[in-house]
Motif scaffolding. Structure first.
Motif, PDB file in Angstrom:
ATOM      1  N   GLY A  39       0.823  -1.209   0.000  1.00  0.00           N
ATOM      2  CA  GLY A  39       0.000   0.000   0.000  1.00  0.00           C
ATOM      3  C   GLY A  39       0.859   1.262   0.000  1.00  0.00           C
ATOM      4  N   HIS A  43       1.085   5.044  -2.308  1.00  0.00           N
ATOM      5  CA  HIS A  43       1.318   6.448  -1.934  1.00  0.00           C
ATOM      6  C   HIS A  43       2.394   7.054  -2.833  1.00  0.00           C
ATOM      7  CE1 HIS A  43      -1.172   5.533   1.397  1.00  0.00           C
ATOM      8  NE2 HIS A  43      -0.251   5.178   2.263  1.00  0.00           N
ATOM      9  N   ILE A 170       4.793  -6.169   5.879  1.00  0.00           N
ATOM     10  CA  ILE A 170       3.424  -6.001   6.385  1.00  0.00           C
ATOM     11  C   ILE A 170       3.055  -6.877   7.577  1.00  0.00           C
ATOM     12  CG2 ILE A 170       2.388  -4.987   4.332  1.00  0.00           C
ATOM     13  CD1 ILE A 170       1.484  -7.824   3.543  1.00  0.00           C
ATOM     14  N   TRP A 192      -9.391   0.539  10.844  1.00  0.00           N
ATOM     15  CA  TRP A 192      -9.780   1.200   9.592  1.00  0.00           C
ATOM     16  C   TRP A 192      -8.858   0.722   8.482  1.00  0.00           C
ATOM     17  CZ3 TRP A 192     -11.459   2.838  14.060  1.00  0.00           C
ATOM     18  CH2 TRP A 192     -12.662   3.541  14.129  1.00  0.00           C
ATOM     19  N   PRO A 196      -3.920  -5.300   2.982  1.00  0.00           N
ATOM     20  CA  PRO A 196      -3.036  -6.321   3.555  1.00  0.00           C
ATOM     21  C   PRO A 196      -2.632  -6.014   5.010  1.00  0.00           C
ATOM     22  CG  PRO A 196      -2.345  -5.755   1.338  1.00  0.00           C
ATOM     23  CD  PRO A 196      -3.464  -4.830   1.663  1.00  0.00           C
ATOM     24  N   ILE A 216     -13.087  -2.108   9.233  1.00  0.00           N
ATOM     25  CA  ILE A 216     -13.891  -1.138   8.480  1.00  0.00           C
ATOM     26  C   ILE A 216     -13.267  -0.889   7.107  1.00  0.00           C
ATOM     27  CG2 ILE A 216     -14.714   1.273   8.501  1.00  0.00           C
ATOM     28  CD1 ILE A 216     -13.977   0.771  11.749  1.00  0.00           C
ATOM     29  N   LEU A 236     -18.284   0.922   5.277  1.00  0.00           N
ATOM     30  CA  LEU A 236     -18.471   2.362   5.485  1.00  0.00           C
ATOM     31  C   LEU A 236     -19.276   3.017   4.375  1.00  0.00           C
ATOM     32  CD1 LEU A 236     -16.316   4.250   3.614  1.00  0.00           C
ATOM     33  CD2 LEU A 236     -14.713   3.073   5.088  1.00  0.00           C
ATOM     34  N   VAL A 261      -4.852   2.861   6.861  1.00  0.00           N
ATOM     35  CA  VAL A 261      -5.273   3.401   5.556  1.00  0.00           C
ATOM     36  C   VAL A 261      -4.179   4.315   4.999  1.00  0.00           C
ATOM     37  CG1 VAL A 261      -6.996   4.753   4.320  1.00  0.00           C
ATOM     38  CG2 VAL A 261      -7.697   3.329   6.262  1.00  0.00           C
ATOM     39  N   ARG A 288     -15.926   9.733   4.206  1.00  0.00           N
ATOM     40  CA  ARG A 288     -15.012   8.659   3.867  1.00  0.00           C
ATOM     41  C   ARG A 288     -13.536   9.007   4.044  1.00  0.00           C
ATOM     42  NH1 ARG A 288     -12.203   6.111  -0.279  1.00  0.00           N
ATOM     43  NH2 ARG A 288     -12.466   3.884  -0.177  1.00  0.00           N
ATOM     44  N   TYR A 290     -11.607  10.498   6.093  1.00  0.00           N
ATOM     45  CA  TYR A 290     -10.882  10.882   7.297  1.00  0.00           C
ATOM     46  C   TYR A 290     -10.788   9.734   8.298  1.00  0.00           C
ATOM     47  CZ  TYR A 290     -12.564  15.060   5.002  1.00  0.00           C
ATOM     48  OH  TYR A 290     -12.899  15.983   4.069  1.00  0.00           O
ATOM     49  N   ALA A 291     -10.124   8.666   7.889  1.00  0.00           N
ATOM     50  CA  ALA A 291     -10.072   7.492   8.754  1.00  0.00           C
ATOM     51  C   ALA A 291      -9.466   7.815  10.120  1.00  0.00           C
ATOM     52  CB  ALA A 291      -9.281   6.383   8.071  1.00  0.00           C
ATOM     53  N   PRO A 308      -0.325   2.685  11.914  1.00  0.00           N
ATOM     54  CA  PRO A 308       0.680   2.234  10.950  1.00  0.00           C
ATOM     55  C   PRO A 308       0.563   2.953   9.612  1.00  0.00           C
ATOM     56  CG  PRO A 308      -1.083   0.617  11.113  1.00  0.00           C
ATOM     57  CD  PRO A 308      -1.356   1.660  12.151  1.00  0.00           C
ATOM     58  N   GLN A 334       7.371   4.075  11.320  1.00  0.00           N
ATOM     59  CA  GLN A 334       7.772   2.945  10.483  1.00  0.00           C
ATOM     60  C   GLN A 334       8.099   1.799  11.438  1.00  0.00           C
ATOM     61  OE1 GLN A 334       7.445   3.151   7.329  1.00  0.00           O
ATOM     62  NE2 GLN A 334       7.733   5.266   6.716  1.00  0.00           N
ATOM     63  N   THR A 335       7.889   0.602  10.979  1.00  0.00           N
ATOM     64  CA  THR A 335       8.016  -0.554  11.873  1.00  0.00           C
ATOM     65  C   THR A 335       9.476  -0.836  12.243  1.00  0.00           C
ATOM     66  OG1 THR A 335       6.067  -1.447  10.839  1.00  0.00           O
ATOM     67  CG2 THR A 335       7.389  -2.995  12.108  1.00  0.00           C
TER      68      THR A 335
HETATM   69  P1  NAD Z   1      -4.033  -0.654   0.876  1.00  0.00           P
HETATM   70  O1  NAD Z   1      -4.039   0.602   0.119  1.00  0.00           O
HETATM   71  O2  NAD Z   1      -4.039  -1.938   0.119  1.00  0.00           O
HETATM   72  O3  NAD Z   1      -5.268  -0.704   1.872  1.00  0.00           O
HETATM   73  C1  NAD Z   1      -5.884   0.426   2.397  1.00  0.00           C
HETATM   74  C2  NAD Z   1      -7.352   0.100   2.599  1.00  0.00           C
HETATM   75  O4  NAD Z   1      -8.000   1.211   3.231  1.00  0.00           O
HETATM   76  C3  NAD Z   1      -8.114  -0.162   1.303  1.00  0.00           C
HETATM   77  O5  NAD Z   1      -8.741  -1.429   1.355  1.00  0.00           O
HETATM   78  C4  NAD Z   1      -9.141   0.989   1.234  1.00  0.00           C
HETATM   79  O6  NAD Z   1     -10.353   0.602   0.624  1.00  0.00           O
HETATM   80  C5  NAD Z   1      -9.312   1.326   2.703  1.00  0.00           C
HETATM   81  N1  NAD Z   1      -9.808   2.666   2.993  1.00  0.00           N
HETATM   82  C6  NAD Z   1      -9.666   3.817   2.278  1.00  0.00           C
HETATM   83  N2  NAD Z   1     -10.250   4.852   2.922  1.00  0.00           N
HETATM   84  C7  NAD Z   1     -10.783   4.348   4.061  1.00  0.00           C
HETATM   85  C8  NAD Z   1     -11.507   4.915   5.146  1.00  0.00           C
HETATM   86  N3  NAD Z   1     -11.785   6.202   5.180  1.00  0.00           N
HETATM   87  N4  NAD Z   1     -11.891   4.091   6.150  1.00  0.00           N
HETATM   88  C9  NAD Z   1     -11.593   2.769   6.136  1.00  0.00           C
HETATM   89  N5  NAD Z   1     -10.905   2.171   5.130  1.00  0.00           N
HETATM   90  C10 NAD Z   1     -10.517   2.965   4.112  1.00  0.00           C
HETATM   91  O7  NAD Z   1      -2.759  -0.553   1.825  1.00  0.00           O
HETATM   92  P2  NAD Z   1      -2.003  -1.577   2.831  1.00  0.00           P
HETATM   93  O8  NAD Z   1      -0.919  -2.257   2.085  1.00  0.00           O
HETATM   94  O9  NAD Z   1      -2.956  -2.387   3.601  1.00  0.00           O
HETATM   95  O10 NAD Z   1      -1.304  -0.497   3.780  1.00  0.00           O
HETATM   96  C11 NAD Z   1      -2.088   0.278   4.655  1.00  0.00           C
HETATM   97  C12 NAD Z   1      -1.291   1.460   5.180  1.00  0.00           C
HETATM   98  O11 NAD Z   1      -0.187   0.978   5.942  1.00  0.00           O
HETATM   99  C13 NAD Z   1      -0.692   2.339   4.078  1.00  0.00           C
HETATM  100  O12 NAD Z   1      -0.754   3.688   4.475  1.00  0.00           O
HETATM  101  C14 NAD Z   1       0.751   1.890   4.037  1.00  0.00           C
HETATM  102  O13 NAD Z   1       1.589   2.918   3.535  1.00  0.00           O
HETATM  103  C15 NAD Z   1       0.972   1.643   5.507  1.00  0.00           C
HETATM  104  N6  NAD Z   1       2.163   0.862   5.846  1.00  0.00           N
HETATM  105  C16 NAD Z   1       2.887   1.293   6.907  1.00  0.00           C
HETATM  106  C17 NAD Z   1       4.020   0.636   7.296  1.00  0.00           C
HETATM  107  C18 NAD Z   1       4.789   1.109   8.500  1.00  0.00           C
HETATM  108  O14 NAD Z   1       5.918   0.694   8.730  1.00  0.00           O
HETATM  109  N7  NAD Z   1       4.221   1.973   9.328  1.00  0.00           N
HETATM  110  C19 NAD Z   1       4.441  -0.489   6.586  1.00  0.00           C
HETATM  111  C20 NAD Z   1       3.651  -0.947   5.534  1.00  0.00           C
HETATM  112  C21 NAD Z   1       2.511  -0.266   5.162  1.00  0.00           C
END
Ligand code: NAD
Ligand code: ZN
Ligand code: ZN
Length: 392
Positions: A39, A43, A170, A192, A196, A216, A236, A261, A288, A290-291, A308, A334-335
């Motif tokens: 995901g 971005h 992930i 939210w 993955p 959600i 949602l 998200v 929508r 503003y998760a 995350p 970041q993890t």
């Molecule tokens: P993804 O884009 O596949 O999933 C995001 C999901 O959020 C989608 O299913 C989408 O439909 C849903 N969504 C969109 N708006 C929403 C809302 N308002 N409410 C609820 N759901 C909503 O991404 P992913 O691979 O699952 O990653 C999720 C987030 O985690 C991303 O921001 C990614 O950059 C981040 N991430 C962070 C780290 C870390 O180290 N912190 C590592 C990996 C990924």
């Protein structure tokens, strides 16, 4: 070699680029046997992260076979099969010694200084813009792994690439997100995003003892996957998230909330004014995009907000007043990959979890990368996770 590259906002292409070389004694080069789209790559694709440059090689969920080892790397040898964490860290600085691996002091936050300035490789992230080291990523046939004696883990025999690939990002990310909820045996966690990270976070919350997990999203197939992982779900697009959560928790709110998200939910269409007025009018929870604010609004007083989800630069406005007045704890980052990879490998070996259940699409041809990026971004064809095996 072939690699997936960032060209401009929304445009990914498969290009022929030079093979990576050992640049420092602790490096290794791997032949990539499996890599995935995250995901976070969406971005980058969407142009939300600064300092991506045309031609940058993408990818930070990668594993493969070591084919060359730098002269100072005593840990790995040619032929080792390794999973590479998405974070690059030195293992020597104060933060690394404290176990805060993703805060390695050798990072280069202003993106301007070069590695030569310091005399050692920068910490950072693979395939993640020049603000995080400018390293080529692993959606490619080969990858240079800096500080390869710190982060990567050698995969024991008997496990498939698909079982262990997500240790690169992930799975630890979902686990850290769940750990940030400080889960007690009676706890309800709301998540939210059923991408993955969100779906694996459902599993991780249960691994850490949650009583109940509510997930959600608005994509039916992703909600179904979250249910398979054991969550109750809220669509949602059909239900008022705030009201439904209050009903489900007898008016108390979840004990912890996870924002999985990221920038997708705060994307370019949100003007500051629009979001501010939404918060002032308390309608923010109905919207929508503003998760994070929905999560802050829903969480019970004294609870945990785990984030995350990735953001870049100033993002606003966030419902900070509600966060403060409810005494919520916000944990993010970041993890800290090195902290989690070995224990989670054991979880996989023990049969507690097999993260490969989220894979929906596989390809042995990086040329198909651009189309698969589109599919994953648009959530078409039930696409929940794309894995490439660039050498077949
Ligand atoms: P993804 O884009 O596949 O999933 C995001 C999901 O959020 C989608 O299913 C989408 O439909 C849903 N969504 C969109 N708006 C929403 C809302 N308002 N409410 C609820 N759901 C909503 O991404 P992913 O691979 O699952 O990653 C999720 C987030 O985690 C991303 O921001 C990614 O950059 C981040 N991430 C962070 C780290 C870390 O180290 N912190 C590592 C990996 C990924
Ligand atoms: Zn990622
Ligand atoms: Zn360090």
């Amino acid at each position: 070699m072939k690699a997936l590259t960032w060209q401009s906002r929304g445009k990914i292409t498969c290009e022929t680029v030079p093979d990576p070389k050992i640049e420092h004694g602790r490096d290794v080069i791997i032949k990539v046997t499996a890599c995935a789209i995250c995901g976070s790559d969406l971005h980058l694709m969407g142009g939300f992260m600064p300092t991506m440059e045309c031609g940058d090689v993408l990818g930070h969920e990668t594993m493969g076979e070591v084919i060359e080892v730098g002269k100072d790397n005593a840990k790995l040898k040619v032929g080792d099969r390794i999973v590479v964490p998405f974070t690059i860290c030195c293992g020597e600085c104060r933060q690394c010694k404290w176990g805060n691996w993703s805060c390695c002091e050798r990072t280069n936050p202003n993106g301007k200084l070069q590695a030569e300035t310091y005399g050692y490789p920068l910490a950072g992230l693979f395939g993640f813009s020049h603000i995080t080291g400018g390293y080529a990523g692993g959606q490619a046939e080969y990858l240079r792994v800096p500080y390869a004696d710190v982060g990567p883990i050698v995969v024991p025999e008997g496990l498939t690439d698909e079982q262990v690939l997500f240790l690169s990002d992930i799975f630890p990310t979902a686990y850290q997100a769940a750990e940030h909820c400080d889960i007690g045996p009676e706890d309800t966690v709301a998540i939210w995003g059923c991408g993955p990270v969100g779906v694996l976070a459902v599993k991780c919350c249960y691994l850490l003892g949650a009583k109940r997990v509510i997930a959600i999203d608005s994509v039916p197939e992703r909600l179904a996957l979250a249910r398979e992982a054991g969550a109750e779900t809220i669509d949602l697009s059909k239900e008022n998230v705030q009201d439904t959560l209050m009903e489900m928790t007898k008016g108390l709110g979840p004990d912890s909330v996870i924002e999985a998200v990221g920038m997708e939910s705060h994307g370019a269409d949100t003007t500051l004014q629009k979001v501010t007025s939404a918060i002032m009018e308390h309608t923010v929870s109905l919207e929508r995009p503003y998760a994070l604010n929905q999560a802050i609004l829903a969480c019970r007083p004294g609870g945990n907000v785990s984030m995350p989800g990735v953001f870049a630069g100033p993002v606003g406005p966030v419902a900070l007043g509600i966060l403060m007045n409810k005494g919520l704890t916000l944990k993010t980052g970041q993890t800290h990959m090195v902290r989690y990879m070995k224990p989670l490998l054991e979880r996989i070996q023990n049969g507690d979890i097999d993260p490969s259940f989220i894979i929906s699409h596989r390809s042995t041809n990086l040329e198909e990368g651009p189309a698969l990026y589109d599919l994953f971004r648009d959530k078409k064809d039930n696409c929940t996770k794309v894995v490439f095996k660039p050498h077949g």
